[in-house]
Design a protein around this motif. Structure first.
Motif, PDB file in Angstrom:
ATOM      1  N   PRO A 193       0.807  -1.232   0.000  1.00  0.00           N
ATOM      2  CA  PRO A 193       0.000   0.000   0.000  1.00  0.00           C
ATOM      3  C   PRO A 193       0.830   1.268   0.000  1.00  0.00           C
ATOM      4  O   PRO A 193       0.470   2.242  -0.680  1.00  0.00           O
ATOM      5  CB  PRO A 193      -0.833  -0.124   1.284  1.00  0.00           C
ATOM      6  CG  PRO A 193      -0.826  -1.576   1.622  1.00  0.00           C
ATOM      7  CD  PRO A 193       0.499  -2.089   1.161  1.00  0.00           C
ATOM      8  N   GLU A 194       1.934   1.272   0.755  1.00  0.00           N
ATOM      9  CA  GLU A 194       2.747   2.482   0.839  1.00  0.00           C
ATOM     10  C   GLU A 194       3.392   2.799  -0.511  1.00  0.00           C
ATOM     11  O   GLU A 194       3.367   3.939  -0.982  1.00  0.00           O
ATOM     12  CB  GLU A 194       3.825   2.330   1.909  1.00  0.00           C
ATOM     13  CG  GLU A 194       3.292   2.287   3.337  1.00  0.00           C
ATOM     14  CD  GLU A 194       2.693   0.945   3.703  1.00  0.00           C
ATOM     15  OE1 GLU A 194       2.980  -0.057   2.997  1.00  0.00           O
ATOM     16  OE2 GLU A 194       1.933   0.884   4.692  1.00  0.00           O
ATOM     17  N   ARG A 195       3.960   1.799  -1.123  1.00  0.00           N
ATOM     18  CA  ARG A 195       4.596   2.009  -2.423  1.00  0.00           C
ATOM     19  C   ARG A 195       3.558   2.384  -3.475  1.00  0.00           C
ATOM     20  O   ARG A 195       3.815   3.214  -4.354  1.00  0.00           O
ATOM     21  CB  ARG A 195       5.341   0.748  -2.838  1.00  0.00           C
ATOM     22  CG  ARG A 195       6.250   0.939  -4.030  1.00  0.00           C
ATOM     23  CD  ARG A 195       7.219  -0.212  -4.149  1.00  0.00           C
ATOM     24  NE  ARG A 195       8.176   0.031  -5.218  1.00  0.00           N
ATOM     25  CZ  ARG A 195       9.246  -0.719  -5.447  1.00  0.00           C
ATOM     26  NH1 ARG A 195       9.515  -1.746  -4.672  1.00  0.00           N
ATOM     27  NH2 ARG A 195      10.068  -0.431  -6.444  1.00  0.00           N
ATOM     28  N   LEU A 196       2.379   1.787  -3.379  1.00  0.00           N
ATOM     29  CA  LEU A 196       1.309   2.119  -4.324  1.00  0.00           C
ATOM     30  C   LEU A 196       0.857   3.561  -4.146  1.00  0.00           C
ATOM     31  O   LEU A 196       0.640   4.280  -5.129  1.00  0.00           O
ATOM     32  CB  LEU A 196       0.137   1.151  -4.128  1.00  0.00           C
ATOM     33  CG  LEU A 196      -1.050   1.342  -5.065  1.00  0.00           C
ATOM     34  CD1 LEU A 196      -0.641   1.148  -6.513  1.00  0.00           C
ATOM     35  CD2 LEU A 196      -2.184   0.370  -4.699  1.00  0.00           C
ATOM     36  N   ASP A 197       0.705   4.004  -2.913  1.00  0.00           N
ATOM     37  CA  ASP A 197       0.300   5.390  -2.658  1.00  0.00           C
ATOM     38  C   ASP A 197       1.330   6.371  -3.235  1.00  0.00           C
ATOM     39  O   ASP A 197       0.961   7.412  -3.787  1.00  0.00           O
ATOM     40  CB  ASP A 197       0.134   5.628  -1.162  1.00  0.00           C
ATOM     41  CG  ASP A 197      -1.158   5.043  -0.615  1.00  0.00           C
ATOM     42  OD1 ASP A 197      -2.053   4.741  -1.420  1.00  0.00           O
ATOM     43  OD2 ASP A 197      -1.264   4.892   0.612  1.00  0.00           O
ATOM     44  N   GLU A 198       2.602   6.039  -3.093  1.00  0.00           N
ATOM     45  CA  GLU A 198       3.649   6.905  -3.653  1.00  0.00           C
ATOM     46  C   GLU A 198       3.527   6.990  -5.174  1.00  0.00           C
ATOM     47  O   GLU A 198       3.669   8.067  -5.766  1.00  0.00           O
ATOM     48  CB  GLU A 198       5.019   6.362  -3.265  1.00  0.00           C
ATOM     49  CG  GLU A 198       5.348   6.490  -1.786  1.00  0.00           C
ATOM     50  CD  GLU A 198       6.678   5.838  -1.441  1.00  0.00           C
ATOM     51  OE1 GLU A 198       7.351   5.338  -2.369  1.00  0.00           O
ATOM     52  OE2 GLU A 198       7.041   5.824  -0.250  1.00  0.00           O
ATOM     53  N   ALA A 199       3.269   5.839  -5.801  1.00  0.00           N
ATOM     54  CA  ALA A 199       3.142   5.823  -7.258  1.00  0.00           C
ATOM     55  C   ALA A 199       1.922   6.620  -7.712  1.00  0.00           C
ATOM     56  O   ALA A 199       1.999   7.398  -8.677  1.00  0.00           O
ATOM     57  CB  ALA A 199       3.040   4.382  -7.750  1.00  0.00           C
ATOM     58  N   VAL A 200       0.810   6.441  -7.019  1.00  0.00           N
ATOM     59  CA  VAL A 200      -0.417   7.156  -7.391  1.00  0.00           C
ATOM     60  C   VAL A 200      -0.247   8.656  -7.176  1.00  0.00           C
ATOM     61  O   VAL A 200      -0.712   9.475  -7.993  1.00  0.00           O
ATOM     62  CB  VAL A 200      -1.617   6.604  -6.592  1.00  0.00           C
ATOM     63  CG1 VAL A 200      -2.829   7.526  -6.727  1.00  0.00           C
ATOM     64  CG2 VAL A 200      -1.964   5.201  -7.079  1.00  0.00           C
ATOM     65  N   TYR A 201       0.433   9.036  -6.108  1.00  0.00           N
ATOM     66  CA  TYR A 201       0.704  10.462  -5.873  1.00  0.00           C
ATOM     67  C   TYR A 201       1.498  11.054  -7.038  1.00  0.00           C
ATOM     68  O   TYR A 201       1.193  12.153  -7.526  1.00  0.00           O
ATOM     69  CB  TYR A 201       1.471  10.630  -4.566  1.00  0.00           C
ATOM     70  CG  TYR A 201       1.832  12.066  -4.251  1.00  0.00           C
ATOM     71  CD1 TYR A 201       0.926  12.908  -3.619  1.00  0.00           C
ATOM     72  CD2 TYR A 201       3.082  12.566  -4.604  1.00  0.00           C
ATOM     73  CE1 TYR A 201       1.262  14.230  -3.350  1.00  0.00           C
ATOM     74  CE2 TYR A 201       3.421  13.883  -4.333  1.00  0.00           C
ATOM     75  CZ  TYR A 201       2.510  14.703  -3.707  1.00  0.00           C
ATOM     76  OH  TYR A 201       2.843  16.010  -3.444  1.00  0.00           O
TER      77      TYR A 201
END
Length: 246
Positions: free
Chosen positions: A41-49
């Protein structure tokens, strides 16, 4: 890239990094709302940001694709967005790079197959019926040269990965024929992107992740019909926008 996907929803697995991220970025530039799926989730949130900062309408949908129960519940999580018209199965894991058939453990075999083959199967079952009902949809499975029956393909070593990707190729071809090879508005293809500079391909790979994503994006955006009105060729394995042998 022309904004040919305005109003469409695309779902990309493995979207937090590598080729999957580049595919998500490209689909966003073409106007699609992109549902980004990845396990962390953390890495995904960074990518989406980062995608949003670049102008992509991106939505994070964290999901551990190795867990079938979580995969089958994914459509419920994004139902409010509307119907998915483009599905890119980009997530993949290799497992132990030294694994051969007699050395691989069953748990490794199952975990690699779960992500590389089972999850695409479940996501196709989840989203393709609506595509067929609309007579409009694209499914692109990101495969690998290691899954081919020709060239470097299934010639030994990394057995769980090679066999799972070969299965993904078979799923692609079989489902494309089941759906009329584009005559029902659904186009199903696989891409062998070549060795790219990703976590999987390593820093010394000859191709960039963007180069690996190019054919995927082309398949998602190309016209559905040829000049003579017949469906675009589908049910094939592609590399560099050209058909290559399975």
């Amino acid at each position: 890239m022309e904004r040919t996907l305005d109003g469409k929803i695309a779902l990309v697995t493995g979207a937090s990094r590598g080729i999957g991220y580049e595919v998500a970025a490209g689909l966003g530039k073409a106007g699609a709302t992109v549902v980004c799926v990845a396990r962390n989730p953390e890495r995904l949130d960074e990518a989406v940001y980062k995608l949003r900062a670049d102008g992509t309408d991106a939505v994070a949908a964290p999901c551990d694709l190795s867990q079938p129960g979580l995969v089958t519940r994914l459509p419920e999580k994004i139902d409010a967005l509307g119907e998915v018209e483009i599905l890119v199965n980009g997530a993949g894991i290799v497992g132990n790079r030294t694994s051969k058939t007699l050395k691989a453990t069953y748990s490794e075999w199952r975990s690699v197959s779960a992500v590389n083959l089972d999850a695409p199967f479940l996501l196709i079952q989840a989203f393709a019926p609506a595509m067929m009902a609309r007579r409009s949809g694209r499914v692109v499975n990101i495969s690998a040269d290691e899954g081919r029956m020709t060239g470097p393909g299934t010639t030994g070593g990394v057995a769980p990965y090679r066999v799972a990707k070969a299965g993904l190729n078979a799923l692609t071809r079989n489902f494309a024929y089941e759906t009329g090879l584009g005559r029902r508005g659904l186009f199903v293809d696989a891409v062998a992107p070549g060795r790219c500079r990703t976590d999987l391909g390593g820093p010394n790979a000859p191709r960039s992740a963007a180069e690996g994503a190019d054919t995927v994006l082309w398949l998602c955006t190309r016209p559905a019909a040829q000049p003579d009105g017949s469906p675009a060729p589908t049910g094939l394995l592609w590399q560099d926008r050209e058909v290559i042998p399975w």
